[in-house]
Design an enzyme around this catalytic site. Structure first.
Site, PDB file in Angstrom:
ATOM      1  CB  CYS A  64      -0.946  -0.028   1.194  1.00  0.00           C
ATOM      2  SG  CYS A  64      -0.119   0.073   2.802  1.00  0.00           S
ATOM      3  CE1 TYR A  65      -1.519   6.030  -2.011  1.00  0.00           C
ATOM      4  CE2 TYR A  65      -3.028   4.829  -0.599  1.00  0.00           C
ATOM      5  CZ  TYR A  65      -2.781   5.556  -1.740  1.00  0.00           C
ATOM      6  OH  TYR A  65      -3.805   5.802  -2.609  1.00  0.00           O
TER       7      TYR A  65
END
Length: 106
Positions: A64-65
């Site tokens: 993800c981020y």
């Protein structure tokens, strides 16, 4: 079943071995701007198709981020029968700092 949190270097070692799946759960614009080479963007619209197309015994790396949202997604994949699920600590933001040569744009 559970997942394992790994650092970017461990994720790169898995990538180097080959035969793994990488699920990128970020939004479409972020994914298009840059993602781990070979990653598939996964969201609710293609989740079932992604899972059906994966070897559940091959390693699955979830990105993800920053490595927070991927933990919940990794737990979900583990609960769906994937045997080796990993969440990347630091997410794509950390990955692109360490391995810019292994990033691609869409």
């Amino acid at each position: 079943m559970n997942f394992k949190r790994i650092r970017t270097g461990e994720a790169k070692a898995l990538l180097d071995q080959g035969n793994l799946n990488i699920a990128d759960i970020r939004d479409e614009l972020s994914y298009e701007a840059g993602h781990i080479r070979g990653a598939v963007r996964v969201d609710n619209s293609n989740l079932q198709q992604f899972m059906q197309g994966c070897d559940k015994d091959a390693p699955l790396v979830v990105c993800c981020y920053h490595g927070n949202s991927s933990q919940g997604a990794a737990q979900f994949f583990a609960s769906q029968g994937f045997s080796q699920v990993y969440s990347v600590d630091g997410g794509y933001e950390m990955w692109k700092l360490g391995f810019p040569e292994l990033c691609e744009r869409s």
